[in-house]
Design an enzyme around this catalytic site. Structure first.
Site, PDB file in Angstrom:
ATOM      1  N   LEU A 204      19.380 -13.243  51.124  1.00 50.06           N
ATOM      2  CA  LEU A 204      18.098 -13.959  51.028  1.00 50.06           C
ATOM      3  C   LEU A 204      17.382 -13.835  52.362  1.00 50.06           C
ATOM      4  CD1 LEU A 204      19.218 -17.411  49.547  1.00 50.06           C
ATOM      5  CD2 LEU A 204      17.945 -15.640  48.326  1.00 50.06           C
ATOM      6  N   HIS A 205      16.122 -13.435  52.346  1.00 46.99           N
ATOM      7  CA  HIS A 205      15.365 -13.477  53.593  1.00 46.99           C
ATOM      8  C   HIS A 205      13.860 -13.577  53.396  1.00 46.99           C
ATOM      9  CE1 HIS A 205      14.717  -9.240  52.685  1.00 46.99           C
ATOM     10  NE2 HIS A 205      13.761  -9.236  53.584  1.00 46.99           N
ATOM     11  N   ARG A 206      13.386 -13.543  52.133  1.00 42.36           N
ATOM     12  CA  ARG A 206      11.934 -13.608  51.911  1.00 42.36           C
ATOM     13  C   ARG A 206      11.399 -14.950  52.381  1.00 42.36           C
ATOM     14  NH1 ARG A 206      10.223  -8.750  51.406  1.00 42.36           N
ATOM     15  NH2 ARG A 206      11.831  -7.639  50.286  1.00 42.36           N
ATOM     16  N   ASP A 283      16.851 -11.223  47.169  1.00 44.96           N
ATOM     17  CA  ASP A 283      15.388 -11.121  47.134  1.00 44.96           C
ATOM     18  C   ASP A 283      14.938  -9.871  47.877  1.00 44.96           C
ATOM     19  OD1 ASP A 283      15.757 -11.867  49.798  1.00 44.96           O
ATOM     20  OD2 ASP A 283      14.832 -13.846  49.564  1.00 44.96           O
TER      21      ASP A 283
END
Ligand code: UD1
Length: 370
Positions: A204-206, A283
């Site tokens: 996850l990094h958005r 993501d």
């Protein structure tokens, strides 16, 4: 011919590496590599050079982190000076990060032709910084290398001259195919304490997922469910790590006994991990493509994707960020069987096709000057 390649952030390295290799094999150009320094931690940058056998950058701009304006502006100023010194005949940029946009813009203003690798992808979500970067980059580039026919259609609908569009396939899959045996030999699942074929991987990094506390907390509710059935390995991106701390969500995650947190992994270790996973939750854009080629079910925790071919031809399911929807999709994915899918031209030779187009384009430019 002088070619200046640009890398800046993690997803750029595996796109530029095979292109430099393909051009070097044909041997028609002098190649120089510029690293903007958008990503700078050893785990976000250096490890990719050794893993991919990439030449070290000839020029490093060292721009580092900052707001979009700060980061883009620093690259704009730094890369303009590089172009003035180097006089490239072609600049090559890849993907959709801030460094991509800034360097393409510099090239356009200096009337240097620019090639965009991974052109034409569209999420149609203008709240994503990457969508702005993709649109502007494609607008100012002369050679548009697309990974799939949907990208060609997007560009044509926007009025792009068809002569600029070259459907070449997916360079990330070139890198994946070339490195899969080495990646599997890293023994990463065992090192992280999970059994091949019996774990999930999450990334996850958005900003839309991790910069909003409620959305991030909801995603962790879904993880709490999945980890009851199989271990979840979660390499944590630096942005995500700071948000977990800022939102006081770290304890919630560390209390989940079957979640294995680790630092960001290098290319080979991460590919070794995902290639033997039972399920991926992400993501990321690139991971949607890699899981399609690997035949691993992928749940994309976003409302849209710029890579629809991974849903129509691949193993990807767009599930959004509602925890119940993610839980339902994870249960269905775990109950079904999955195999590698073949998207046309995702065959390990996209970078050879790019080298061949560049060589022909250069010969034609030289003829028109003569
Ligand atoms: C960037 C790209 C995104 C890509 C992602 C891959 C843009 C707009 N975004 O997002 O498209 O999917 O890279 O990782 O270009 N940080 C470190 N060390 C690093 C790099 C970053 O600690 O080496 C931290 C910094 O606190 C920084 C934050 O991570 O502020 C975010 O980094 P940044 O490059 O701004 O965006 P990403 O979220 O990595």
């Amino acid at each position: 011919m002088n070619i200046l390649h640009v890398v800046g952030a993690r997803p750029n390295f595996m796109k530029i590496a095979p292109i430099m290799g393909a051009i070097a094999r044909v041997g028609f150009a002098r190649q120089r590599l510029v690293h903007t320094g958008q990503h700078y931690d050893a785990s976000m940058s250096d490890v990719f050079f050794s893993d991919l056998g990439m030449p070290r950058p000839d020029i490093h701009l060292g721009v580092g982190s900052g707001s979009h304006a700060e980061q883009t502006a620093k690259v704009l100023v730094g890369f303009e000076a590089v172009c003035r010194d180097e006089h490239p005949d072609l600049v090559v940029v890849a993907g959709d990060v801030n460094s991509t946009l800034a360097c393409a813009l510099d090239a356009a203003k200096l009337c240097i032709p620019c090639a965009h690798v991974e052109a034409g992808l569209r999420s149609r979500d203008m709240t994503m910084p990457e969508e702005v970067n993709r649109l502007v980059t494609d607008r100012v580039c002369e050679l548009l290398f697309t990974p799939s026919p949907d990208a060609d259609e997007n560009l044509l609908k926007e009025g792009t001259d068809p002569a600029h569009i070259h459907l070449v396939g997916n360079v990330m899959i070139d890198t994946l195919m070339a490195h899969l045996p080495k990646a599997r030999a890293t023994g990463t699942p065992e090192r992280l304490g999970v059994l091949p074929g019996s774990y999930a991987v999450m990334t996850l990094h958005r900003p839309s997922n991790v910069d909003d506390r409620d959305t991030f907390a909801g995603l962790l509710d879904a993880v709490a469910h999945v980890q009851r059935f199989l271990p979840v390995v979660f390499p944590v991106h630096p942005r995500t790590r700071s948000r977990l701390d800022e939102f006081s969500l770290t304890p919630r995650l560390t209390q989940m006994s079957n979640v294995k947190l680790c630092a960001p992994l290098g290319y080979l270790e991460f590919l070794g991990l995902t290639s033997q996973a039972k399920l991926v939750l992400t993501d990321s854009g690139g991971l949607q493509e890699e899981t399609t080629a690997l035949g691993v079910p992928c749940l994309t925790l976003r409302e849209n994707t710029e890579r629809p071919v991974t849903v129509t031809h691949g193993t990807n399911t767009l599930v959004g960020t509602d925890p119940q929807a993610i839980i339902g999709a994870a249960d269905r994915a775990l109950a079904s069987r999955c195999a590698p899918r073949f998207v046309p031209l995702w065959d390990g030779h996209a970078s050879d096709r790019i080298a061949s187009v560049i060589q022909s384009w250069w010969s034609a430019s030289a003829r028109s000057v003569a």
